[in-house]
Structures are given as C-alpha cells and as structure tokens.
Design a protein around this motif. Structure first.
Motif, short mmCIF file in Angstrom:
data_model
loop_
_atom_site.label_atom_id
_atom_site.label_comp_id
_atom_site.label_asym_id
_atom_site.label_seq_id
_atom_site.Cartn_x
_atom_site.Cartn_y
_atom_site.Cartn_z
N ILE A 145 34.89 29.54 31.73
CA ILE A 145 36.25 29.93 31.38
C ILE A 145 36.53 31.32 31.95
O ILE A 145 35.70 32.22 31.83
N VAL A 146 37.70 31.49 32.54
CA VAL A 146 38.17 32.81 32.94
C VAL A 146 39.32 33.15 32.00
O VAL A 146 40.36 32.49 32.00
N GLY A 147 39.12 34.19 31.17
CA GLY A 147 40.05 34.51 30.10
C GLY A 147 41.26 35.32 30.52
O GLY A 147 41.38 35.77 31.66
N GLN A 148 42.17 35.52 29.56
CA GLN A 148 43.41 36.25 29.82
C GLN A 148 43.18 37.72 30.12
O GLN A 148 44.03 38.39 30.71
N GLU A 149 42.01 38.25 29.71
CA GLU A 149 41.73 39.66 29.99
C GLU A 149 41.67 39.93 31.49
O GLU A 149 41.83 41.07 31.94
N PHE A 150 41.47 38.88 32.30
CA PHE A 150 41.45 39.05 33.74
C PHE A 150 42.85 39.21 34.32
O PHE A 150 43.02 39.40 35.52
N LEU A 151 43.87 39.14 33.47
CA LEU A 151 45.24 39.41 33.90
C LEU A 151 45.52 40.91 33.97
O LEU A 151 46.57 41.34 34.46
N ASN A 152 44.58 41.71 33.47
CA ASN A 152 44.74 43.16 33.48
C ASN A 152 44.99 43.65 34.91
O ASN A 152 44.24 43.33 35.83
N HIS A 153 46.05 44.45 35.11
CA HIS A 153 46.44 44.87 36.46
C HIS A 153 45.41 45.77 37.13
O HIS A 153 45.42 45.92 38.35
N SER A 154 44.51 46.38 36.35
CA SER A 154 43.53 47.30 36.93
C SER A 154 42.34 46.57 37.56
O SER A 154 41.53 47.18 38.25
N ILE A 155 42.22 45.29 37.31
CA ILE A 155 41.11 44.51 37.86
C ILE A 155 41.26 44.36 39.37
O ILE A 155 42.33 44.02 39.87
N LYS A 156 40.16 44.65 40.09
CA LYS A 156 40.21 44.52 41.54
C LYS A 156 38.83 44.23 42.11
O LYS A 156 37.89 44.98 41.88
N PHE A 157 38.73 43.12 42.82
CA PHE A 157 37.49 42.78 43.52
C PHE A 157 37.65 43.29 44.96
O PHE A 157 38.01 42.53 45.86
N SER A 158 37.40 44.55 45.13
CA SER A 158 37.73 45.23 46.38
C SER A 158 36.88 44.83 47.58
O SER A 158 37.25 45.12 48.72
N SER A 159 35.73 44.17 47.34
CA SER A 159 34.84 43.82 48.45
C SER A 159 34.70 42.32 48.67
O SER A 159 34.06 41.90 49.64
N VAL A 160 35.27 41.51 47.77
CA VAL A 160 35.08 40.06 47.85
C VAL A 160 35.77 39.47 49.08
O VAL A 160 36.97 39.65 49.28
N LYS A 161 34.98 38.77 49.91
CA LYS A 161 35.51 38.11 51.09
C LYS A 161 35.50 36.59 50.95
O LYS A 161 36.19 35.90 51.71
N MET A 162 34.71 36.10 50.02
CA MET A 162 34.63 34.65 49.81
C MET A 162 34.69 34.36 48.32
O MET A 162 33.92 34.89 47.54
N LEU A 163 35.64 33.53 47.92
CA LEU A 163 35.83 33.16 46.51
C LEU A 163 35.90 31.65 46.40
O LEU A 163 36.69 31.00 47.08
#
Length: 270
Positions: A145-163
């Motif tokens: 499960i990916v929860g609603q807390e991941f809606l936080n605007h400060s979240i950033k996967f700055s290095s992810v190239k593959m998801l």
C-alpha cells in the motif's frame, strides 16, 4: 481437496509437517483454508524468527561498518502475518535507505487483489523510503500500500530514474500520479494493474472496496523515455522525449483512451 480443507487445523499442520518444505509452501496457493494453515504453521514461525534475526544482524553489521548497501531486494510471502509485524520490514528498509541504497526492490505477495480491502494482508510502504537520496531504481510489486502521506508536496525522489509499480494499492486516487511526478529524472516507468480503494456503504456497514486505477496523467516528465502501462482505461502523456510506449488494456474489447500527441520523439508503440 475440498474434503481435506474441512479437516481440523491440527491435522492440516500434520500434513504440512510430512511434506518437503517447498511442497508445503505451495499448498498456500490451493485455497484460503490452506493459506491460513500455512501462515499459522508453528514450524514456519521458528524459521521466520531465524530469517528475521539473520537479516537484521546482517544489516546492522553493514551499517556499523559504514558500508554502502547498493541493492536491497526483498521477496516475502506471509512474513507480515501474526505473530510477525511489518516493523521488521520497516527497519530493514530504513537501514538500507540510510546506507546509500541505489536499487530497492520489494515483492510482498499476499495473494491476488480481491474486491474487499483487508488491512492485515497488505504492507504499508514506510516514508523512510524517501530518505534514500541515492535511490535510482524503485520496484514495488504486490501486497504493498502507498498511503496518503505520500501526497505531501515536500516528497521528492530526486535520483530515481526507473520506477516500477505492479499490483500496488493506493489509498487515494491522486497518490499514484503525485508519486510519479516527484521523480523529475525518471526515464523508465512501469505501471501494471494498480488499484485504489474507497469506502462504500450500501444497505449495511461500510466496506472498503478495491477498484483498478482507471486513468493516468503524466505531465512535465522531461527525461521520460519509456512507458509500459497495463490495466488502465485512460492515459494521457505529455513527455516530449518519450521514445517507447507499451500499452495493454485490462479488459479485452473494453473502452480505452490514449493521448500522446505531444510525444514527438516516439519511435515505438506497442
């Protein structure tokens, strides 16, 4: 097999004890009764305790030595059932995230997605994943499960190239697009048969029902080169550097809507 499933659990446990370990594990796919029997098998818990203790000590030793954990792959079935909690997995991910992990791959299968939502068979992805600043590849498959807390605007996967998101459950319909949008360097994206859940109350108590993600909007992803989407009816892509698009509908012959007019560099469409 139905007649066997009706036997007392003590007898079913005795049957498991007489089988080779791999064959005993396969019985969990036969039915809900056998799945419950496997998850409550006493000998299984002792082996799980050994596994948990080994993984925890191993990770602690690596962290204490200041060594980088470049790849962390976790493939588990039923480890999250009582008496084992998800806190062990949280701790492992936390240690990997703080140790320079580049590849994080989680496969936590608890069976196929059904229509009703049950909290105890899913694993909540912890926010500590965000702390993995060096993360370049994130793969989430089944039972997560990916929860609603991941809606936080400060979240950033700055290095992810593959998801890669496969059979992942989202608590809110906006989480999946927000999660993807927080990967500015993403080049390869896979979304397969993901779901969201909502509250329904029809002539009775409220029930959490699961439904498949119906639409996906991808905007502003300048680095995106390849997209593989399965099981979504409507898809809009605004990525000028997209080169390859693979699409598979969830229901053969069902309605679909694709919009990728701005993808001027598209060379392959499957």
């Amino acid at each position: 097999m139905d007649r066997l499933s009706g036997l007392p659990k003590t007898i079913l446990h005795d049957i498991l004890a007489r089988l080779p370990y791999k064959d005993a594990a396969k019985t969990s796919a036969l039915s809900k009764t056998w799945r419950d029997t496997w998850s409550s098998y006493p000998n299984l818990f002792s082996k799980m305790d050994i596994l948990i203790d080994y993984v925890t000590k191993r990770l602690l030793r690596l962290c204490a030595q200041g060594l980088t954990i470049k790849e962390f792959k976790l493939n588990l079935i039923y480890l999250l059932h009582p008496p084992h909690g998800s806190h062990d997995v949280d701790r492992w991910i936390q240690m990997a995230s703080e140790s320079g992990v580049e590849l994080l791959e989680l496969y936590l299968s608890n069976g196929s997605i059904g229509r009703e939502y049950s909290e105890d068979i899913w694993y909540d992805l912890p926010l500590c994943v965000i702390e993995a600043k060096s993360l370049t590849k994130l793969v989430l498959t089944g039972g997560i499960i990916v929860g609603q807390e991941f809606l936080n605007h400060s979240i950033k996967f700055s290095s992810v190239k593959m998801l890669s998101l496969s059979r992942v459950l989202f608590r809110h319909e906006g989480v999946i697009e927000h999660l993807i949008s927080r990967c500015p360097l993403i080049e390869h994206l896979t979304v397969e048969h993901c779901s969201v859940y909502n509250h329904l109350s029809i002539d009775g108590p409220q029930v959490d029902r699961i439904c498949h993600v119906k639409s996906l909007f991808l905007n502003g992803l300048q680095k995106l080169k390849e997209v593989d989407v399965q099981g979504i009816e409507e898809e809009h892509i605004d990525s000028p550097n997209l080169e390859k698009l693979c699409y598979s509908h969830f229901k053969l012959g069902g309605p679909l809507k694709l919009n990728f007019d701005s993808c001027t560099k598209l060379r392959c469409f499957e």
